[in-house]
Design a protein around this motif. Structure first.
Motif, PDB file in Angstrom:
ATOM      1  N   ASN A   1       0.818  -1.209   0.000  1.00 52.26           N
ATOM      2  CA  ASN A   1       0.000   0.000   0.000  1.00 52.26           C
ATOM      3  C   ASN A   1       0.857   1.266   0.000  1.00 52.26           C
TER       4      ASN A   1
ATOM      5  N   CYS B   1       2.114   1.703  -3.482  1.00 54.07           N
ATOM      6  CA  CYS B   1       1.030   2.162  -4.367  1.00 54.07           C
ATOM      7  C   CYS B   1       0.548   3.557  -4.023  1.00 54.07           C
ATOM      8  N   THR B   2       1.218   4.256  -3.168  1.00 50.52           N
ATOM      9  CA  THR B   2       0.912   5.643  -2.772  1.00 50.52           C
ATOM     10  C   THR B   2      -0.377   5.791  -1.966  1.00 50.52           C
ATOM     11  N   ILE B   3      -0.848   4.704  -1.363  1.00 52.44           N
ATOM     12  CA  ILE B   3      -2.063   4.826  -0.548  1.00 52.44           C
ATOM     13  C   ILE B   3      -1.712   5.205   0.889  1.00 52.44           C
TER      14      ILE B   3
ATOM     15  N   ASN C   1       1.775  11.484  -8.347  1.00 51.31           N
ATOM     16  CA  ASN C   1       1.113  11.336  -9.638  1.00 51.31           C
ATOM     17  C   ASN C   1       1.975  10.648 -10.687  1.00 51.31           C
TER      18      ASN C   1
ATOM     19  N   ARG D   1       1.862   7.059  -9.750  1.00 49.82           N
ATOM     20  CA  ARG D   1       0.549   6.465 -10.047  1.00 49.82           C
ATOM     21  C   ARG D   1       0.381   6.146 -11.522  1.00 49.82           C
ATOM     22  N   SER D   2       0.928   6.978 -12.394  1.00 48.26           N
ATOM     23  CA  SER D   2       0.750   6.651 -13.808  1.00 48.26           C
ATOM     24  C   SER D   2       1.713   5.571 -14.292  1.00 48.26           C
TER      25      SER D   2
ATOM     26  N   VAL E   1      -2.417  -1.548 -10.452  1.00 48.20           N
ATOM     27  CA  VAL E   1      -2.638  -2.243  -9.190  1.00 48.20           C
ATOM     28  C   VAL E   1      -3.862  -3.154  -9.282  1.00 48.20           C
TER      29      VAL E   1
ATOM     30  N   HIS F   1     -11.425   3.904 -16.465  1.00 43.89           N
ATOM     31  CA  HIS F   1     -10.017   3.831 -16.091  1.00 43.89           C
ATOM     32  C   HIS F   1      -9.159   4.675 -17.042  1.00 43.89           C
TER      33      HIS F   1
ATOM     34  N   PHE G   1      -9.387   8.235 -16.040  1.00 44.90           N
ATOM     35  CA  PHE G   1      -8.582   8.530 -14.851  1.00 44.90           C
ATOM     36  C   PHE G   1      -7.097   8.643 -15.182  1.00 44.90           C
ATOM     37  N   TYR G   2      -6.655   7.845 -16.161  1.00 45.35           N
ATOM     38  CA  TYR G   2      -5.227   7.809 -16.473  1.00 45.35           C
ATOM     39  C   TYR G   2      -4.876   8.669 -17.690  1.00 45.35           C
ATOM     40  N   ASN G   3      -5.839   9.507 -18.100  1.00 43.93           N
ATOM     41  CA  ASN G   3      -5.568  10.451 -19.181  1.00 43.93           C
ATOM     42  C   ASN G   3      -5.079   9.817 -20.472  1.00 43.93           C
TER      43      ASN G   3
END
Lengths: 278, 306
Positions: B48, B51-53, B73, B76-77, B81, B101, B104-106
């Motif tokens: 976690n 995964c930056t949580i 960010n 995340r890109s 996960v 999705h 969200f991921y542009n």
């Protein structure tokens, strides 16, 4: 921007797909109109059906927008929010998307009831009335979506949340004048109504639907459209200002809180410790 | 080879409880890395945080050279996960989930369709794309999640127990996809699992216990270090066998009806067997398993999480 739009679309899709929910959300209001309209026949009110309908519409908009709390909690429990969390999507965009979709859905529900209402007693004499109605439904929708989202970010457990939600929604709708005229309430409950934001939303909305914008203050009070707090009269316009002020506070609070919330906290597993340490 | 995940002196505390205590490890690009440990060992905390949580307490965690705390960010890109529990939107179809999705991921609009086809093809779900997620089986959901985790072409794919709760056939399929990914797209895979035979497929394994890494090596090396092969001998003449074993200094344990003899000194064992051959009624050599490695290192049996 894309995120906002995508989430807005998602909310609408979920609303349209939930047929049973849609049908019941239409049946209940008319059930209330029928029951309460029959019980609270009031000599002062010229058009009891329209009077009841306006209250029911705004109560529906209110409940539906507050439902954003439930759907956001569902998204946390189902894990969808976790997916959002590990993505580079901006959290503020997610919050705005959720707010807009909830406000839209609740406005749509309001419009549906209003549309049926047109056949059973609501009449407009001015073309501006529907516009005003639409605007006030959107604002009430946004305001209480904000409240809903704020509640959702404070939730610790999905199960207790449902109870808390009912405990909040029930008194707010029933002690607001939407279903039951305020003058019929006992004193203690009436004081509660004065601090209930829904009371002001109802008064304002009802004035617009019944096209009573040009009545004198005394008349407004008599028809239950202005609220008389021990001699201090809250006019519908003041009511609107109160609602907008509460709305702004909650919109800021909720987006702020949403950006900071740790969504992984609400887990479907009963054992939170294992979710955290596992 | 270039290391894509680098963890240095990572510590995570919850109040006074230390969940992860000063661990360091790195994962090389394009490999499959298994992270093992009993429940509560600090596995999920580490995943976690990567995964930056979760926020770390101290240390440095880098993915593809980016810091998971200060460059969230960017990290995340670069990662995909797949959580232990489904994070799909069950009200929507597979297609809608993947499209969301992409938003969200542009992902550029014109690439979306091509990418969806690519990832769904990879997990053999192309024909099911219009189906609602709520109607899918557990294995299919997991495949959708793997597909979704890949659609933004991550460099690292985190799989938190990707095969838990799936039937053996589906598990085998999931592994097919994982290996295909590693080979064809050179994706680094970081996974946790409870199945020891799955851990053996990985390139490197780290075992964490009580917040510290107690072993970190290839499965082969770990097995060599921590397991022993044993011979299970059933004999008609127990007295003679015991004498012979003592004579050749072979360690053994007498069990109900058979002897468990360490097969490390293979020449001595063969001597004993040939001298004793008339009396042997049954013999079996068992290779050490990865479960033994785990038991040996942590002293705990790995068990499935609820």
């Amino acid at each position: 921007m894309n995120t906002v739009f995508a989430l807005w679309k998602r909310g609408l899709k979920a609303f349209i797909r939930n047929r049973t929910g849609l049908i019941f959300s239409l049946i209940f209001p008319f059930f209330f109109v029928y029951v309460f309209g029959a019980i609270f026949k009031n000599d002062f009110i010229q058009n009891p059906i329209a009077y009841m309908l306006s209250g029911v519409i705004i109560a529906t908009v209110f409940e539906s927008s507050l439902n954003l709390a439930s759907s956001t909690v569902d998204d946390m429990v189902s894990g969808f929010m976790k997916e959002v969390l590990v993505s580079p999507a901006k959290r503020i965009a997610v919050a705005v998307g959720q707010l807009l979709s909830a406000a839209t859905v609740s406005t749509l529900q309001g419009i549906l009831i209003l549309f049926i209402g047109l056949f059973i007693g609501i009449k407009f004499t001015s073309w501006t009335t529907p516009l005003y109605i639409l605007c006030s439904m959107i604002s009430v929708g946004l305001v209480f979506s904000g409240v809903g989202l704020f509640l959702a970010t404070k939730v610790r457990s999905g199960q207790t949340f449902q109870i808390v939600k009912t405990a909040i929604t029930m008194p707010l709708t029933f002690i607001s004048g939407a279903y039951i005229p305020l003058e019929l309430l006992p004193d203690s409950l009436r004081y509660f109504a004065y601090i209930n934001p829904m009371t002001y939303a109802t008064a304002f909305f009802r004035m617009i639907v019944l096209e009573k914008t040009n009545l004198s203050t005394a008349e407004l009070v008599r028809e239950g459209l202005a609220i008389d707090i021990n001699g201090f009269i809250v006019t519908p316009v003041m009511s609107f200002v109160i609602i907008i002020a509460i709305g702004l506070i909650f919109l800021i609070l909720s987006t702020n809180s949403f950006v900071k919330t740790d969504f992984s906290r609400v887990n479907r597993s009963s054992n939170d410790a294992s979710a955290l340490w596992g | 080879m270039k290391s894509i995940i680098e963890v240095k002196n990572f510590t995570k505390k919850y109040g006074s409880f230390i969940a992860v205590n000063d661990i360091s490890f790195s994962v090389e690009e394009g490999t499959i890395f298994a992270f093992l440990g009993p429940n509560g060992a600090g596995k999920s905390t580490t995943i976690n945080t990567l995964c930056t949580i979760f926020e770390k307490t101290s240390g440095t965690l880098l993915i593809n050279g980016k810091d998971v705390t200060t460059q969230k960010n960017e990290v995340r890109s670069t990662i995909g996960v797949v959580f232990q529990d489904s994070t799909l939107d069950s009200k929507m179809t597979i297609d809608e989930n993947l499209k969301m999705h992409c938003v969200f991921y542009n992902i550029p609009k014109k690439e979306v369709e091509e990418r969806i086809q690519f990832v769904l093809n990879l997990v053999d779900l192309l024909d099911e794309r219009k189906r609602s997620v709520a109607t899918l089986s557990g294995g299919m959901k997991r495949r959708v999640e793997i597909a979704r985790g890949l659609i933004h072409y991550p460099k690292v794919l985190f799989l938190d127990e990707p095969t838990t709760g799936l039937d053996p056939q589906t598990r085998a399929h999931i592994w097919e996809y994982i290996l295909k990914l590693q080979k064809e797209r050179n994706i680094t895979i970081f996974l946790t699992t409870h199945y020891m035979e799955e851990a053996e497929i990985c390139n490197k394994i780290a075992i964490i216990d009580d917040g510290i890494i107690v072993a970190h090596d290839t499965p082969y090396a770990l097995k060599k270090e921590f397991t022993k092969d044993n011979a299970y001998i059933t004999t008609k003449n127990e007295f003679e066998l015991e004498q012979l074993l003592a004579q050749y200094e072979l360690k053994y344990i007498k069990k109900e009806g058979y002897y468990k003899v360490e097969a490390e000194k293979i020449d001595c064992l063969l001597q004993v067997l040939s001298l004793h051959k008339e009396n042997i009624s049954n013999i079996e050599i068992k290779k050490g398993t990865f479960n033994d490695v785990f038991l040996e290192i942590t002293g705990k049996k790995i068990r499935e999480e609820a």
